[in-house]
Design an enzyme around this catalytic site. Structure first.
Site, short mmCIF file in Angstrom:
data_model
loop_
_atom_site.label_atom_id
_atom_site.label_comp_id
_atom_site.label_asym_id
_atom_site.label_seq_id
_atom_site.Cartn_x
_atom_site.Cartn_y
_atom_site.Cartn_z
CB SER A 61 -8.98 -1.35 4.73
OG SER A 61 -7.70 -0.80 4.56
N GLY A 91 1.74 -1.53 4.68
CA GLY A 91 2.21 -2.64 5.52
C GLY A 91 1.13 -3.62 5.92
N GLY A 92 0.00 -3.65 5.17
CA GLY A 92 -1.04 -4.64 5.47
C GLY A 92 -1.45 -4.57 6.92
CB THR A 150 -0.82 -0.13 1.30
OG1 THR A 150 -1.59 -1.30 1.17
CG2 THR A 150 -1.64 1.06 1.62
CG ASP A 198 -7.56 -6.56 2.28
OD1 ASP A 198 -6.67 -7.40 2.52
OD2 ASP A 198 -7.31 -5.37 2.05
CG ASN A 248 -4.48 -6.69 -0.91
OD1 ASN A 248 -4.00 -6.34 0.16
ND2 ASN A 248 -5.00 -7.90 -1.07
N1 GLY Z 1 -5.07 -4.11 1.44
C1 GLY Z 1 -4.59 -3.94 2.72
C2 GLY Z 1 -5.53 -3.15 3.57
O1 GLY Z 1 -6.36 -2.43 3.05
O2 GLY Z 1 -5.48 -3.28 4.75
#
Ligand code: GLY
Length: 579
Positions: A461, A482-483, A390, A432, A410
Site C-alpha cells: 500500500s 491519492g493512491g 482512499t 495493489d 482502493n
Molecule cells: N489502495 C491504495 C493503497 O493502499 O495504496
C-alpha cells in the site's frame, strides 16, 4: 469638541481592539500564527477531528465532548464514514491506524490491511495469453481481499479506547437507519459513478432511488441493509461481521459470482500490530506506518535525503528545492518497486532503507540543476498503490493522544460491487499486488517478487498515516488519499510544516508536485510559478501540467496549548472541527 474627540478615540480603540483582539490574543501565545501565512488553520482548545466528510467529523467531536479519547473518536469516525462517505469510508476494505498514547508514551501501528483469500495465487489475474486481465483484478468479485476494517477498528477500541463498541458505533447505526442529508460532494460523486455502480443491483438499490435516479443535495439517503450489518457488529463485535449472518451473505455473494472469499478466510482475518517506522528530522520524530505500507519507509528515506540541504533557504517550491525533492521521489519509488511488500512474506530491508548513511549516499548521486532519467535510477540498496479515493482522518484529544488513520476500498467505491443484503461495498485491493512483474497496476506502479500475489498476503500500500512528535509529545497528525501520490503528498505537508515552518493550513494549501520514478513525468498542480517550471524544464525535468489536484490531507497540529487543524481545500465536503 472634546466629546467628539473622545467618541472618535473610543471608536478607534474599539475597532482596533475588535480587529486584532481574538487572533492577537492567540498570536501572543502561539508562535505559529506569527509566520503570517496567508491561510489560517481552525483553532481549538480541547480536541480536534479532521476528516473528509463533515457529518463524520461532527460524530468524532461529539465523542470527544462525551469524554472519549482520540481512539474512541477515531473509531466512531471510521464507522460513520462507512455510512456517509461510501466512496472510501468502509467496512468492506482495510487500512492502517497510527496511535500515540500520551500516558504510556507509546506509538502503535495497527495494520488492518486486507488479506488475500486462501485461493489467491501468483498468476490469479493472468489470462490464457499470460496477460493481466484488468477487469478481473479491479472490477470483479475476485478483486476483493478479505476486509480488515471491522477487525481493525474493534482492535483499536478494545486495546486503546475507553468507550464501548455500542457507544462509538451508535452514530453510524443511526445515520444508516434514519438517513442523512446529502451534501454536494456525495451527490456529485454518486452522479459521476452512476453508470458503473448501477451495473451492480445491490449497489443500485442501496445508493440510488427506486427509479434509478441519483439522490440530490439536501435529500435524505437511508441505508437499511447497512444499518442491519452495523447492528450485527454492534451486538457481536468481530463475530458480527466475520461469522454469522453477515459472513453468510459475503460468502453467498462470492459463491454466486466466482469470488474467492470463504468462511475460513473471514474467520482467519488477523489484525497485526507492527513496529512503527521511526525517523527524525531536525529535532522532530516522525512516526509512520511500516510495511505492508510503503509510505512510512519512503517518507523517512526521502526526508533523510533532504535533511542536510537547507530547503528553507533554497525557498519553498523554488526550482532548486523542487529539483531535490523530485530526485528523492524518483529514487524512493525505484526502491519501492523492488524491496517493498508484506513483511510477513518478504524480507523487507527496512533498516537499510531508512538508514541516514544510505540517504547520504543517494544524495551524492543527485546532480546539481540536472534531472536524471528514470532509466538511470535503479533500486539502489546493496541487498538483494486508484482512482484516488482512499480517505484519511486525524484526531487529537486533550490528554495528548493522537490518531492518524487512512483506510480504503482502493478505487472510489472499490470494485463498485455491494454485498447483496449487507449494504456495503467490496474493496478491489487485490489490484495493489503486482499481478505480473513489469506490468504496472492502476496507479502506474511497478512491482516485483516482494509484492507478488500469495494466499494470506497483504498487498503493498501507499497509505501513509503519520504522526510527528516533538519532545516526546504528539505534535502533528496527517495523511492523505491519492493512491501512489499519497507518499509524496504527505512528504510535502511534513516538509512545509517542519522545514518551511508553515502553519498547518498553509502547509496543506501549498501547491504540490508528484513524481514516482515511472512514468517518468512530474505531476504539477496549478500554483507552481511559470518561472519555476521553466527552470525545472531547462534542467531536464519532464513536467505534466494538466490541471488536476493531488491528494486531500486532513491534518492537526498541537502546540502551545492549542489544536490547529486544516482539511484540504482540494475536495468538497471535508471538515476540521474542534471544541
Ligand atoms: N489502495 C491504495 C493503497 O493502499 O495504496
Amino acid at each position: 469638541m472634546f466629546k467628539m474627540k473622545k467618541a472618535m478615540l473610543q471608536a478607534l480603540l474599539f475597532s482596533a481592539f475588535a480587529v486584532v483582539s481574538p487572533l492577537q490574543a492567540i498570536a501572543d501565545e502561539t508562535p505559529i500564527i506569527r509566520y503570517a501565512d496567508r491561510f489560517v488553520p481552525i483553532i481549538a482548545k480541547n480536541g480536534m477531528v479532521a476528516s473528509q466528510e463533515a457529518i463524520a467529523t461532527k460524530v468524532g467531536v461529539d465523542i470527544l465532548k462525551q469524554g472519549g479519547n482520540a481512539v474512541d473518536a477515531a473509531v466512531a469516525v471510521g464507522f460513520a464514514l462507512a455510512v456517509t462517505f461510501p466512496q472510501a469510508g468502509n467496512i468492506g476494505g482495510g487500512g492502517f491506524m497510527m496511535v500515540h498514547l500520551a500516558k504510556d508514551n507509546k506509538t502503535i501501528a495497527i495494520d488492518y490491511r486486507e488479506m488475500a483469500p486462501a485461493a489467491a495465487h501468483r498468476d490469479l489475474y493472468l489470462d490464457e495469453n499470460g496477460d493481466v486481465d484488468n477487469r478481473r483484478a479491479r472490477f470483479s468479485h475476485q478483486s476483493a481481499g478479505v476486509p480488515g476494517t471491522v477487525a481493525g477498528l474493534i482492535h483499536a477500541l478494545e486495546n486503546y479506547g475507553t468507550m464501548t463498541l455500542k457507544q462509538v458505533i451508535a452514530p453510524a447505526v443511526a445515520l444508516a437507519e434514519d438517513g442523512f442529508t446529502l451534501a454536494y460532494s456525495l451527490e456529485s460523486s454518486l452522479l459521476a459513478r452512476k453508470e458503473r455502480l448501477s451495473r451492480n443491483p445491490a449497489a443500485k438499490k442501496a445508493l440510488f432511488k427506486p427509479d434509478g435516479s441519483h439522490y440530490q443535495f439536501g435529500e435524505t439517503l437511508k441505508q437499511p441493509d447497512l444499518a442491519q450489518t452495523l447492528k450485527a457488529i454492534r451486538d457481536k463485535g468481530f463475530d458480527g461481521f466475520y461469522k454469522g449472518s453477515v459472513a453468510d451473505l459475503i460468502v453467498k455473494e462470492m459463491k454466486a459470482n466466482d469470488g474467492l472469499i470463504t468462511h475460513k478466510d473471514l474467520e482467519n482475518y488477523k489484525v497485526v500490530e507492527r513496529e512503527a517506522i521511526k525517523g527524525s528530522y531536525k529535532g522532530y520524530d516522525v512516526l509512520t506506518m511500516p510495511p505492508p505500507s510503503s509510505g512510512g519507509v519512503h517518507i523517512v528515506q526521502m526526508m533523510n535525503m533532504l535533511e542536510n540541504d537547507n530547503l528553507k533557504d533554497l525557498g519553498h517550491n523554488s526550482a532548486a528545492s523542487l529539483h531535490l525533492m523530485i530526485e528523492a521521489m524518483r529514487q524512493a519509488y525505484a526502491d519501492r518497486s523492488e524491496y517493498l511488500g508484506d513483511p510477513d512474506y518478504f524480507d523487507v530491508p527496512i533498516k537499510e532503507l531508512i538508514d541516514k548513511k544510505y540517504a547520504a549516499k543517494l544524495r551524492t548521486q543527485i546532480p546539481n540543476k540536472k534531472a536524471r532519467k528514470s532509466e538511470e535510477v535503479k533500486p539502489a540498496l546493496d541487498v538483494t498503490p486508484e482512482s484516488p479515493d482512499t480517505t484519511h482522518f486525524s484526531v487529537m484529544d486533550n490528554e495528548g493522544n493522537a490518531v492518524s488513520n487512512t483506510y480504503t476500498l482502493n478505487f472510489s467505491y472499490g470494485s463498485h460491487i455491494m454485498v447483496s443484503g449487507a449494504g456495503f461495498l467490496l474493496n478491489n485491493e487485490m489490484d495493489d499486488f503486482s499481478a505480473k512483474v513489469g506490468v504496472a497496476n492502476a496507479y502506474g506502479l511497478l512491482g516485483a517478487e516482494a509484492n507478488a500475489i500469495e494466499a494470506g498476503k497483504r498487498p503493498l500500500s501507499s497509505m501513509t498515516p503519520t504522526l510527528v512528535l516533538k519532545d516526546g509529545k504528539a505534535f502533528m497528525a496527517t495523511g492523505s488519499p491519492g493512491g501512489s501520490t499519497i507518499i509524496t503528498v504527505v512528504l510535502q505537508v511534513l516538509m512545509n510544516a517542519l522545514e518551511h515552518e508553515m502553519n498547518v493550513a498553509a502547509a496543506t494549501y501549498a501547491p504540490r508536485i508528484h513524481h514516482q520514478w515511472y512514468p517518468d513525468r512530474i505531476l504539477v498542480e496549478p500554483g507552481i510559478s511559470a518561472d519555476t517550471k521553466a527552470l525545472l524544464e531547462a534542467w531536464g525535468h519532464n513536467l505534466d501540467n494538466r490541471r488536476r489536484t493531488i491528494g486531500s490531507t486532513q491534518s492537526i497540529q498541537f502546540r502551545d496549548g492549542f489544536f490547529y487543524g486544516a482539511s484540504d481545500s482540494r475536495r468538497h465536503g471535508a471538515l476540521t472541527l474542534g471544541y
